[in-house]
Design an enzyme around this catalytic site. Structure first.
Site, mmCIF file in Angstrom:
data_model
loop_
_atom_site.group_PDB
_atom_site.id
_atom_site.type_symbol
_atom_site.label_atom_id
_atom_site.label_comp_id
_atom_site.label_asym_id
_atom_site.label_seq_id
_atom_site.Cartn_x
_atom_site.Cartn_y
_atom_site.Cartn_z
ATOM 1 C CG ASP A 47 7.433 5.379 -11.867
ATOM 2 O OD1 ASP A 47 8.024 4.281 -11.972
ATOM 3 O OD2 ASP A 47 6.196 5.505 -12.003
ATOM 4 C CB SER A 84 -0.952 -0.044 1.209
ATOM 5 O OG SER A 84 -1.915 0.967 1.139
ATOM 6 C CE LYS A 112 -5.039 -2.285 0.761
ATOM 7 N NZ LYS A 112 -5.153 -0.872 0.303
#
Length: 426
Positions: free
Chosen positions: A303, A292, A317
């Site tokens: 990224d 999460s 998740k």
């Protein structure tokens, strides 16, 4: 499919949407009621009331129906009764009762998703992936997750015995003493000169502020050569805190965005220019217990090429839960959106794949044979730099450190050192 819950309901609040606005949009999306299915429901209710072997009151039947509606949607949606609702709120402030583990249901058994640092479960040596097969000698095969939670929770100071299986090994027992668990979500320390360690155990309401304070104390003059951010076995928590932590390492750009059926479920979070990390080289450690909010942070830093992600694949998740209070001290925890990394990756049921795959392990060191160094010899020539190191000094420097027993951390530290060496030679 795995169903996940934190003992005594310690799963974090992922996202809070405006309830009034959400209800208005729900009305806009409302479809005509399915009359045939409602007739079937009424018929089933009537049959149970008249034919079940024992009397069941209507309130119990209707609450069971509501609970079934939520549990049938996905592993994270749930109907929260007053105790569960209060426990969920307590978990985001860092205090709740229980054993300190997040568990899931898999193929009729209970599996440990993640032990929480400095709790009875962690101190007893319980590990992510352990299979719980008995609770106080009661087999859990076929037991509901709620029943398993009820057996494991209890008054602080009382004991519970879990029978576990690890990997392909034989069953073993662990006795734990239940406790009121106060979780410090952030801790930090210096690994060695110029290199530091920052551990986040879960994302609570104040985690972002704690991380900023830690970075300020670890790197007051911007001289830190490298930092290890440890998100292993961090089951997540508050979305806003995850955004604040990622923002502590980024100067600009998107951190995470969410998409759902309701317009309020579509949100975007971007970094600000207030970056207390000052661009320090960064390695982030993750594993199968990182879920999460942990995945939001790791995905954003990956990224943006801000950090090297090391370890093993995260939990996967990628959904957002909204907690909707009801008018009777109860609440719905409803999955309302999916979140995406800055590059548009959904990690739902996939997880964050590390840049460098390093399995968990323990570093073992062979004892060095007793001997002498040049500096130990009488009448040895001195060093023109004025620095001499005797055998005793060398051995004192080799006292056990965190990285000496944690293989993944050791590899992260070595990578940071390598990056600094190559940069200094360019």
């Amino acid at each position: 499919m795995m169903t996940v819950v934190r003992i005594l309901f310690a799963a974090g609040l992922s996202l809070a949407l405006g309830v009034a606005s959400l209800q208005a949009q729900e009305q806009e999306l409302a479809a005509p009621l399915p009359l045939n299915e409602l007739r079937t429901f009424a018929e089933v209710l009537d049959r149970i009331r008249s034919a079940y072997v024992e009397p069941v009151d209507d309130a119990t039947l209707l609450e069971n129906a509501i609970r079934g509606m939520l549990e049938g949607l996905d592993p994270h949606s749930a109907y929260l009764e007053p105790e569960a609702f209060q426990g969920l709120q307590d978990s985001t402030t860092g205090q709740f009762g229980g054993l300190g583990i997040e568990i899931g249901q898999e193929d009729g058994f209970i599996r440990v998703i993640s032990p929480i640092d400095d709790t009875p479960a962690a101190r007893a040596g319980i590990e992510a992936g352990d299979l719980i097969i008995k609770i106080d000698d009661q087999p859990v095969k076929g037991m509901s997750l709620v029943d398993a939670v009820n057996l494991m929770r209890g008054e602080a100071g009382s004991k519970v015995t879990l029978t576990l299986v690890r990997g392909t090994g034989s069953p073993f027992e662990v006795e734990l003493t239940r406790a009121v668990i106060r979780v410090a979500s952030v801790r930090s320390e210096e690994l060695e000169s110029g290199y530091a360690y920052l551990r986040i155990t879960q994302f609570q309401n104040n985690t972002g502020d704690e991380v900023r304070r830690s970075l300020g104390s670890l790197n007051p003059n911007g001289e830190l050569k490298g930092l290890v951010l440890d998100l292993r076995n961090n089951p997540g928590g508050v979305l806003q805190s995850a955004v604040e932590v990622a923002d502590s390492f980024l100067d600009q750009g998107l951190i995470v965005y969410t998409q759902g059926r309701l317009s309020n479920a579509e949100m975007r979070f971007s970094a600000t220019s207030n970056n207390p990390s000052r661009g320090v080289p960064l390695v982030v450690l993750i594993n199968g217990g990182s879920a999460s909010a942990s995945e939001i942070v790791a995905g954003a830093l990956q990224d943006h090429a801000r950090a090297v992600i090391m370890g093993t694949d995260s939990f996967g998740k990628g959904s957002v839960q909204t907690v909707l209070p009801l008018n009777n001290d109860r609440a719905l925890k409803l999955t309302t959106a999916l979140y995406y990394t800055p590059n548009g990756r959904s990690i739902q049921a996939q997880g964050i794949v590390p840049d460098i795959h390093v399995e968990r392990g323990r570093v073992t060191q062979e004892r060095e044979e007793a001997g002498y160094r040049e500096a130990d010899l009488q009448r040895h020539l001195g060093n023109i730099n004025g620095e001499e190191r005797t055998t005793r000094q060398v051995q004192a420097e080799r006292s056990e450190r965190r990285q000496d027993t944690d293989y993944q951390l050791s590899q992260a530290l070595n990578l940071l050192k390598g990056l600094n060496i190559t940069r200094s030679r360019q």
